[in-house]
Design a protein around this motif. Structure first.
Motif, PDB file in Angstrom:
ATOM      1  N   ARG A 165       0.483  39.810  -5.670  1.00 26.65           N
ATOM      2  CA  ARG A 165      -0.534  40.517  -5.577  1.00 26.65           C
ATOM      3  C   ARG A 165      -1.757  39.506  -5.321  1.00 26.65           C
ATOM      4  O   ARG A 165      -1.947  38.943  -6.103  1.00 26.65           O
ATOM      5  N   ALA A 167      -5.957  38.928  -4.211  1.00 29.64           N
ATOM      6  CA  ALA A 167      -7.035  39.605  -3.990  1.00 29.64           C
ATOM      7  C   ALA A 167      -8.080  38.500  -3.281  1.00 29.64           C
ATOM      8  O   ALA A 167      -8.339  37.528  -3.659  1.00 29.64           O
ATOM      9  N   GLN A 169     -11.607  37.501  -1.532  1.00 33.73           N
ATOM     10  CA  GLN A 169     -13.170  37.979  -1.507  1.00 33.73           C
ATOM     11  C   GLN A 169     -13.478  37.418  -0.123  1.00 33.73           C
ATOM     12  O   GLN A 169     -13.761  36.329   0.061  1.00 33.73           O
ATOM     13  N   PHE A 190      -5.249  42.746  -1.555  1.00 29.26           N
ATOM     14  CA  PHE A 190      -6.563  43.524  -1.662  1.00 29.26           C
ATOM     15  C   PHE A 190      -7.598  42.796  -1.333  1.00 29.26           C
ATOM     16  O   PHE A 190      -7.527  41.430  -1.406  1.00 29.26           O
ATOM     17  N   ALA A 192     -12.331  42.740  -0.328  1.00 31.75           N
ATOM     18  CA  ALA A 192     -13.786  43.219  -0.464  1.00 31.75           C
ATOM     19  C   ALA A 192     -14.487  42.412   0.461  1.00 31.75           C
ATOM     20  O   ALA A 192     -14.263  40.889   0.652  1.00 31.75           O
ATOM     21  N   THR A 209      -5.582  46.953   0.393  1.00 32.11           N
ATOM     22  CA  THR A 209      -6.196  47.787  -0.373  1.00 32.11           C
ATOM     23  C   THR A 209      -7.691  47.477  -0.643  1.00 32.11           C
ATOM     24  O   THR A 209      -7.819  46.362  -1.013  1.00 32.11           O
ATOM     25  N   VAL A 211     -11.281  46.945  -2.398  1.00 28.56           N
ATOM     26  CA  VAL A 211     -11.583  46.851  -3.838  1.00 28.56           C
ATOM     27  C   VAL A 211     -13.144  46.747  -3.835  1.00 28.56           C
ATOM     28  O   VAL A 211     -13.636  46.253  -3.036  1.00 28.56           O
ATOM     29  N   ASP A 212     -13.720  47.349  -4.937  1.00 31.51           N
ATOM     30  CA  ASP A 212     -15.351  47.157  -4.990  1.00 31.51           C
ATOM     31  C   ASP A 212     -15.570  45.536  -4.978  1.00 31.51           C
ATOM     32  O   ASP A 212     -15.029  44.780  -5.682  1.00 31.51           O
ATOM     33  N   GLU A 215     -15.783  43.963  -8.461  1.00 34.43           N
ATOM     34  CA  GLU A 215     -14.221  43.996  -9.135  1.00 34.43           C
ATOM     35  C   GLU A 215     -13.190  42.809  -8.633  1.00 34.43           C
ATOM     36  O   GLU A 215     -12.283  42.630  -9.317  1.00 34.43           O
ATOM     37  N   ILE A 216     -13.584  42.658  -7.223  1.00 31.52           N
ATOM     38  CA  ILE A 216     -12.577  41.886  -6.627  1.00 31.52           C
ATOM     39  C   ILE A 216     -12.018  40.886  -7.424  1.00 31.52           C
ATOM     40  O   ILE A 216     -10.754  40.138  -7.537  1.00 31.52           O
ATOM     41  N   SER A 219      -9.942  41.377 -10.375  1.00 31.86           N
ATOM     42  CA  SER A 219      -8.825  42.301 -10.249  1.00 31.86           C
ATOM     43  C   SER A 219      -7.737  42.181 -10.971  1.00 31.86           C
ATOM     44  O   SER A 219      -7.166  40.683 -11.189  1.00 31.86           O
TER      45      SER A 219
END
Ligand code: NAI
Length: 335
Positions: A165, A167, A169, A190, A192, A209, A211-212, A215-216, A219
């Motif tokens: 997974r 994330a 940014q 994920f 943002a 997905t 993400v705010d 939050e990224i 995560s």
């Protein structure tokens, strides 16, 4: 500014001013031991000229280390034009800046950076002998090097991209390419971005997905990949991070250098940005020295450097940034 210059190992800082054109800029040449200094022209409104100089110096220094670790015959430089990129007489300002670059006689080779475009570099190229970024956007190669570095970091944690997974940014040029490659290799991505259209595009194209924004970086993922602005990793983020890997494209992503030790203490595997994001510089070097053949292989070799750094860091309980810097300085000083 003079104190900062005297206390740091810089070859040359040129403060440029052309009141008629409205130019206030700086060209920072950190080190030309390995070759002419290369680095982008950044256009951004800073709160003071001292801030602009500090940014140019930090970025130029990172370029020296990036080129050395990527095995390139280039030094580190950067220039910064202290003006809002939406300024009306942009071309006049760029030409005034280009004349100062030309006066350096090839010691600094300019390229695209935040706030400037390929077209701007064409304009600068009318006044300067060698400019880079004429053959298009190097972001794909930057993303490719970042993905190779993520693979190495996952491997160090006995994992692979398939099923990981990640994330991201910032879903801009680099972030979106990286998202495509990672999703293609089976990762769950994920993302943002402050630009909602960028997020929508990535959701539609590769089913990331969303993400705010807040939050990224925190995560619940395996890898955090900052691909937007610098300075985003600070004490608060490190304390709250749930990922065990931090690898991205954003230049100078750590708010300050001591944070590399904090990452190490928290057991977060980190490939320094100036190692992971060197793919763009490799592409630019291939362009100016006309050696595009084999470029993908040279970008993929970033994995070998990243692996070496992580293994030295683990065996000596040293943070990966200190290890990478020591290796880069050894290359420059050994020349
Ligand atoms: P870009 O401008 O195309 O993309 C950056 C994206 O981040 C944009 O979509 C922007 O809306 C978004 N963003 C800005 N602030 C954000 C925030 N707080 N939260 C979430 N999203 C945010 O830039 P590019 O070219 O993709 O570069 C990304 C980073 O990688 C930059 O730090 C750049 O200096 C670095 N880099 C880029 C290289 C390249 O080849 N383009 C080479 C080496 C480093």
């Amino acid at each position: 500014i003079i104190d900062d210059f005297s206390n740091r190992d810089f070859e040359q800082i040129v403060l440029c001013r052309d009141p008629e054109a409205g130019l206030e800029s700086v060209i920072a040449v950190h080190d030309t031991t390995l070759g002419p200094s290369l680095g982008g022209v950044r256009m951004r409104a800073y709160s003071s000229q001292a801030d602009a100089v500090a940014d140019a110096m930090n970025l130029a220094q990172a370029m020296t280390y990036k080129a050395a670790l990527a095995g390139l015959p280039l030094g580190g430089g950067k220039s910064v034009i202290n003006v809002d990129p939406r300024v009306a007489n942009r071309d006049e300002i760029l030409v005034a800046h280009a004349k100062y670059i030309a006066a350096l006689g090839g010691r600094y080779i300019p390229g695209v950076d935040m706030g400037t475009s390929v077209r701007d570099l064409e304009l600068i190229g009318r006044h300067v002998d060698v400019v880079s970024s004429q053959r298009g956007d190097p972001s794909y190669f930057t993303a490719r090097g970042v993905v190779r570095s993520i693979e190495v970091a996952l491997e160090a944690c006995d994992r692979s991209v398939d099923g990981a997974r990640v994330a991201i940014q910032g879903l801009g040029n680099v972030g979106l390419h990286a998202a495509r490659m990672l999703a293609g290799a089976g990762a769950q991505v994920f993302g943002a971005d402050i630009d909602p259209q960028r997020v929508r595009g990535a959701v539609d194209e590769i089913s990331i997905t969303a993400v705010d924004l807040d939050e990224i970086l925190l995560s619940d993922v395996d890898v955090v990949a900052p691909c937007a602005g610098g300075g985003v990793i600070d004490e608060r983020v490190i304390a709250g991070m749930r990922a065990s890997i931090l690898v991205g494209a954003a230049n100078n992503m750590l708010a300050h250098s001591a944070l590399a030790r904090d990452l190490c203490d928290r057991g977060i595997v980190h490939v320094p940005d100036f190692v992971a994001n060197a793919g763009g510089l490799l592409a630019v070097e291939a362009e100016i020295h006309d050696r595009e053949q084999g470029l993908e292989g040279r970008v993929d070799a970033i994995a070998d450097t990243a692996r070496d750094i992580l293994s030295r860091a683990a065996s000596t309980d040293t943070d990966s940034v200190s290890v990478a810097l020591a290796m880069a300085i050894e290359i420059v000083e050994g020349k």
